[in-house]
Design a protein around this motif. Structure first.
Motif, PDB file in Angstrom:
ATOM      1  N   PRO A 225      93.292 -89.927  47.128  1.00  0.00           N
ATOM      2  CA  PRO A 225      93.143 -90.492  48.474  1.00  0.00           C
ATOM      3  C   PRO A 225      93.208 -92.017  48.430  1.00  0.00           C
ATOM      4  O   PRO A 225      92.662 -92.652  47.527  1.00  0.00           O
ATOM      5  N   GLY A 226      93.885 -92.588  49.406  1.00  0.00           N
ATOM      6  CA  GLY A 226      93.997 -94.036  49.494  1.00  0.00           C
ATOM      7  C   GLY A 226      95.093 -94.639  48.640  1.00  0.00           C
ATOM      8  O   GLY A 226      95.321 -95.842  48.669  1.00  0.00           O
ATOM      9  N   VAL A 227      95.806 -93.803  47.867  1.00  0.00           N
ATOM     10  CA  VAL A 227      96.898 -94.289  47.016  1.00  0.00           C
ATOM     11  C   VAL A 227      98.219 -93.848  47.644  1.00  0.00           C
ATOM     12  O   VAL A 227      98.363 -92.702  48.061  1.00  0.00           O
ATOM     13  N   ASP A 228      99.160 -94.769  47.731  1.00  0.00           N
ATOM     14  CA  ASP A 228     100.477 -94.452  48.286  1.00  0.00           C
ATOM     15  C   ASP A 228     101.166 -93.403  47.421  1.00  0.00           C
ATOM     16  O   ASP A 228     101.246 -93.551  46.191  1.00  0.00           O
ATOM     17  N   CYS A 229     101.674 -92.362  48.069  1.00  0.00           N
ATOM     18  CA  CYS A 229     102.295 -91.240  47.360  1.00  0.00           C
ATOM     19  C   CYS A 229     103.494 -91.689  46.521  1.00  0.00           C
ATOM     20  O   CYS A 229     103.613 -91.327  45.353  1.00  0.00           O
ATOM     21  N   GLN A 230     104.383 -92.465  47.116  1.00  0.00           N
ATOM     22  CA  GLN A 230     105.574 -92.905  46.390  1.00  0.00           C
ATOM     23  C   GLN A 230     105.209 -93.802  45.214  1.00  0.00           C
ATOM     24  O   GLN A 230     105.790 -93.691  44.133  1.00  0.00           O
ATOM     25  N   ALA A 231     104.252 -94.682  45.393  1.00  0.00           N
ATOM     26  CA  ALA A 231     103.827 -95.572  44.306  1.00  0.00           C
ATOM     27  C   ALA A 231     103.199 -94.764  43.167  1.00  0.00           C
ATOM     28  O   ALA A 231     103.429 -95.053  41.990  1.00  0.00           O
ATOM     29  N   TYR A 232     102.430 -93.745  43.525  1.00  0.00           N
ATOM     30  CA  TYR A 232     101.799 -92.875  42.525  1.00  0.00           C
ATOM     31  C   TYR A 232     102.868 -92.164  41.701  1.00  0.00           C
ATOM     32  O   TYR A 232     102.829 -92.161  40.463  1.00  0.00           O
ATOM     33  N   GLN A 233     103.841 -91.563  42.386  1.00  0.00           N
ATOM     34  CA  GLN A 233     104.896 -90.823  41.690  1.00  0.00           C
ATOM     35  C   GLN A 233     105.778 -91.765  40.873  1.00  0.00           C
ATOM     36  O   GLN A 233     106.163 -91.445  39.743  1.00  0.00           O
ATOM     37  N   LEU A 234     106.084 -92.930  41.408  1.00  0.00           N
ATOM     38  CA  LEU A 234     106.876 -93.915  40.667  1.00  0.00           C
ATOM     39  C   LEU A 234     106.132 -94.369  39.417  1.00  0.00           C
ATOM     40  O   LEU A 234     106.734 -94.561  38.363  1.00  0.00           O
ATOM     41  N   GLY A 235     104.812 -94.504  39.511  1.00  0.00           N
ATOM     42  CA  GLY A 235     104.004 -94.897  38.360  1.00  0.00           C
ATOM     43  C   GLY A 235     104.066 -93.868  37.230  1.00  0.00           C
ATOM     44  O   GLY A 235     104.129 -94.220  36.057  1.00  0.00           O
TER      45      GLY A 235
ATOM     46  N   GLY B 150     109.214 -96.098  30.585  1.00  0.00           N
ATOM     47  CA  GLY B 150     108.982 -97.405  29.968  1.00  0.00           C
ATOM     48  C   GLY B 150     109.103 -98.599  30.887  1.00  0.00           C
ATOM     49  O   GLY B 150     108.735 -99.695  30.508  1.00  0.00           O
ATOM     50  N   SER B 151     109.619 -98.404  32.101  1.00  0.00           N
ATOM     51  CA  SER B 151     109.686 -99.532  33.033  1.00  0.00           C
ATOM     52  C   SER B 151     109.846 -99.028  34.462  1.00  0.00           C
ATOM     53  O   SER B 151     110.377 -97.945  34.700  1.00  0.00           O
ATOM     54  N   GLU B 152     109.383 -99.842  35.389  1.00  0.00           N
ATOM     55  CA  GLU B 152     109.507 -99.497  36.802  1.00  0.00           C
ATOM     56  C   GLU B 152     110.975 -99.539  37.240  1.00  0.00           C
ATOM     57  O   GLU B 152     111.401 -98.750  38.069  1.00  0.00           O
TER      58      GLU B 152
END
Length: 129
Positions: free
Chosen positions: A54-64, A71-73
């Motif tokens: 909760p409170g974490v952006d879904c796309q940012a979480y999956q990208l992480g 090894g890199s964003e």
């Protein structure tokens, strides 16, 4: 006309430098071809992951998750094709075999399946066309 040993040394050094340059260029080209060959073996996969906190952006979480595996964003952004968040938590990505293995090792990843496109064999269904 006879050459002295002193005059052949620069010529031999020049030839050695030329051979070294050719060998270096050849090795670089071979390494580039290996990377291209690996990219040719990339395929699309569906990656099912734990729901984002909760409170974490879904796309940012999956990208992480993908960035940690690759090894890199930047590599993760290039590989990711689509984010899923309504019916399931996950994403689709184009991965090479070594990248696939790295993704499978991530603790948030539940399952990885090859992506497939399915089509109807017939347009007729119960008399409806």
């Amino acid at each position: 006309m006879k050459r002295s040993a002193a005059s052949t040394v620069p010529l031999v050094l020049l030839l050695l430098l030329l051979l070294l340059a050719v060998a270096t260029a050849s090795a670089a080209a071979t390494g580039g071809m290996a990377g291209a060959a690996e990219a040719e073996h990339a395929a699309n996969y569906l990656v099912y992951v734990n729901p984002h906190p909760p409170g974490v952006d879904c796309q940012a979480y999956q990208l992480g998750i993908l960035a940690a595996a690759l090894g890199s964003e930047a590599k993760a952004k290039a590989a990711i094709l689509y984010n899923y968040r309504n019916v399931m938590s996950g994403f689709s990505a184009r991965l090479t075999p070594p990248e696939l293995e790295a993704v499978k090792k991530q603790p948030q990843v539940n399952r990885v399946l090859p992506s497939a496109t399915l089509s109807l064999m017939s347009s007729k269904f119960d008399g409806v066309s």
